[in-house]
Design a protein around this motif. Structure first.
Motif, PDB file in Angstrom:
ATOM      1  N   GLU A  80       6.411  -0.289  -4.418  1.00 47.24           N
ATOM      2  CA  GLU A  80       5.465   0.478  -5.104  1.00 47.24           C
ATOM      3  C   GLU A  80       5.308   0.242  -6.573  1.00 47.24           C
ATOM      4  OE1 GLU A  80       6.308   4.937  -4.272  1.00 47.24           O
ATOM      5  OE2 GLU A  80       7.692   3.978  -2.813  1.00 47.24           O
ATOM      6  N   ARG A  81       4.101   0.064  -7.016  1.00 44.61           N
ATOM      7  CA  ARG A  81       3.882  -0.516  -8.400  1.00 44.61           C
ATOM      8  C   ARG A  81       3.053   0.523  -9.193  1.00 44.61           C
ATOM      9  NH1 ARG A  81       4.002  -7.176  -8.237  1.00 44.61           N
ATOM     10  NH2 ARG A  81       1.920  -6.735  -9.227  1.00 44.61           N
ATOM     11  N   THR A  82       3.115   0.329 -10.489  1.00 44.82           N
ATOM     12  CA  THR A  82       2.325   1.177 -11.308  1.00 44.82           C
ATOM     13  C   THR A  82       2.077   0.216 -12.648  1.00 44.82           C
ATOM     14  OG1 THR A  82       3.198   3.232 -10.837  1.00 44.82           O
ATOM     15  CG2 THR A  82       2.087   3.219 -12.865  1.00 44.82           C
ATOM     16  N   ARG A  87      -1.579   3.090  -9.687  1.00 46.77           N
ATOM     17  CA  ARG A  87      -0.441   3.098  -8.458  1.00 46.77           C
ATOM     18  C   ARG A  87      -0.888   2.264  -7.404  1.00 46.77           C
ATOM     19  NH1 ARG A  87       3.959   5.387  -7.002  1.00 46.77           N
ATOM     20  NH2 ARG A  87       3.182   6.280  -5.293  1.00 46.77           N
ATOM     21  N   SER A  88      -0.059   1.332  -6.907  1.00 49.11           N
ATOM     22  CA  SER A  88      -0.318   0.205  -5.926  1.00 49.11           C
ATOM     23  C   SER A  88       0.844   0.187  -5.069  1.00 49.11           C
ATOM     24  CB  SER A  88      -1.001  -0.872  -6.319  1.00 49.11           C
ATOM     25  OG  SER A  88       0.176  -1.826  -7.023  1.00 49.11           O
ATOM     26  N   ALA A  89       0.494  -0.242  -3.769  1.00 48.56           N
ATOM     27  CA  ALA A  89       1.580  -0.623  -2.861  1.00 48.56           C
ATOM     28  C   ALA A  89       1.332  -2.174  -2.914  1.00 48.56           C
ATOM     29  CB  ALA A  89       1.293  -0.358  -1.519  1.00 48.56           C
ATOM     30  N   TYR A  90       2.433  -3.069  -3.473  1.00 49.74           N
ATOM     31  CA  TYR A  90       2.103  -4.431  -3.566  1.00 49.74           C
ATOM     32  C   TYR A  90       2.818  -5.326  -2.326  1.00 49.74           C
ATOM     33  CZ  TYR A  90       1.805  -9.293  -5.367  1.00 49.74           C
ATOM     34  OH  TYR A  90       1.405 -10.349  -5.739  1.00 49.74           O
ATOM     35  N   ALA A 117       0.529   2.532   2.794  1.00 52.40           N
ATOM     36  CA  ALA A 117       0.091   2.815   1.514  1.00 52.40           C
ATOM     37  C   ALA A 117      -0.473   4.303   1.283  1.00 52.40           C
ATOM     38  CB  ALA A 117      -0.976   2.095   1.137  1.00 52.40           C
ATOM     39  N   LEU A 120       2.338   6.767   0.757  1.00 54.56           N
ATOM     40  CA  LEU A 120       2.974   6.584  -0.302  1.00 54.56           C
ATOM     41  C   LEU A 120       2.077   7.268  -1.523  1.00 54.56           C
ATOM     42  CD1 LEU A 120       4.524   2.940  -0.085  1.00 54.56           C
ATOM     43  CD2 LEU A 120       5.690   5.041  -0.410  1.00 54.56           C
ATOM     44  N   CYS A 121       0.800   7.346  -1.173  1.00 51.85           N
ATOM     45  CA  CYS A 121      -0.062   8.265  -2.097  1.00 51.85           C
ATOM     46  C   CYS A 121      -0.446   7.173  -3.343  1.00 51.85           C
ATOM     47  CB  CYS A 121       0.455   9.746  -2.580  1.00 51.85           C
ATOM     48  SG  CYS A 121       0.682  10.796  -1.338  1.00 51.85           S
ATOM     49  N   VAL A 122      -0.572   6.008  -2.948  1.00 53.55           N
ATOM     50  CA  VAL A 122      -1.065   4.898  -4.083  1.00 53.55           C
ATOM     51  C   VAL A 122      -2.638   4.812  -3.910  1.00 53.55           C
ATOM     52  CG1 VAL A 122       1.064   3.972  -3.931  1.00 53.55           C
ATOM     53  CG2 VAL A 122      -0.670   2.925  -2.518  1.00 53.55           C
ATOM     54  N   GLU A 123      -3.213   4.359  -4.883  1.00 55.05           N
ATOM     55  CA  GLU A 123      -4.639   3.980  -5.015  1.00 55.05           C
ATOM     56  C   GLU A 123      -5.090   2.883  -4.406  1.00 55.05           C
ATOM     57  OE1 GLU A 123      -5.728   5.285  -9.110  1.00 55.05           O
ATOM     58  OE2 GLU A 123      -3.625   5.486  -9.360  1.00 55.05           O
TER      59      GLU A 123
END
Length: 157
Positions: A80-82, A87-90, A117, A120-123
């Motif tokens: 998880e990265r911001t 917010r993303s899943a890398y 992803a 994880l509620c990432v964009e």
């Protein structure tokens, strides 16, 4: 179509994953011209240690073994990265075992990435792919991933 289920890596699986990931990253970095061969393994080890200081217990990092029933088909490492984009899943590593490539497991793994992803509620999902990896680049394009940056190199003799 191939199906995969993701299972959290065991400590034993992590030891093998770490060794293979470091070796693969070092080799790809030499092939791409990023690092000199004599430095690559040490640099890959240092980057890996920086990213996963607590191994599979490193907060925000998710390491999985991908299975088709009882058959281990590959591995997945996402974090998880911001940043300023959100917010993303890398995807740090996604790998299908060599003898199982070309059987749809890569696509199944990428769909599993997207499921994780969403959970994880990432964009968005991001990843890096080496320019020489035409098979992966083709798969990612087919799945709707856009190239956002291209680095080009010309080796001078």
């Amino acid at each position: 179509m191939a199906e995969v289920q993701l299972h959290g890596m065991t400590d034993e699986e992590y030891v093998a994953f770490e060794r293979e990931t470091i070796a693969s990253y070092a080799a790809l970095s030499v092939e791409s011209g990023k690092w000199a061969e004599e430095l690559a393994l040490g640099l890959a080890e240092a980057e890996h240690a920086k990213l996963l200081p607590d191994g599979p217990a490193t907060p925000g990092h998710h390491l999985y073994t991908a299975r088709d029933g009882n058959l281990v088909v590959g591995v997945l490492w996402i974090a998880e990265r911001t940043d300023s984009s959100g917010r993303s899943a890398y995807v740090y590593d996604i790998r299908v075992k060599e003898p199982l490539r070309g059987k749809g497991y890569g696509e199944a793994l990428m769909r599993a990435v997207e499921d994780k992803a969403h959970a994880l509620c990432v964009e968005f999902v991001q990843l890096h792919v080496h320019g020489t990896n035409t098979v992966a680049r083709s798969l990612y394009g087919k799945l709707g991933y856009d190239e956002t940056s291209v680095v080009m190199t010309k080796r001078l003799s």
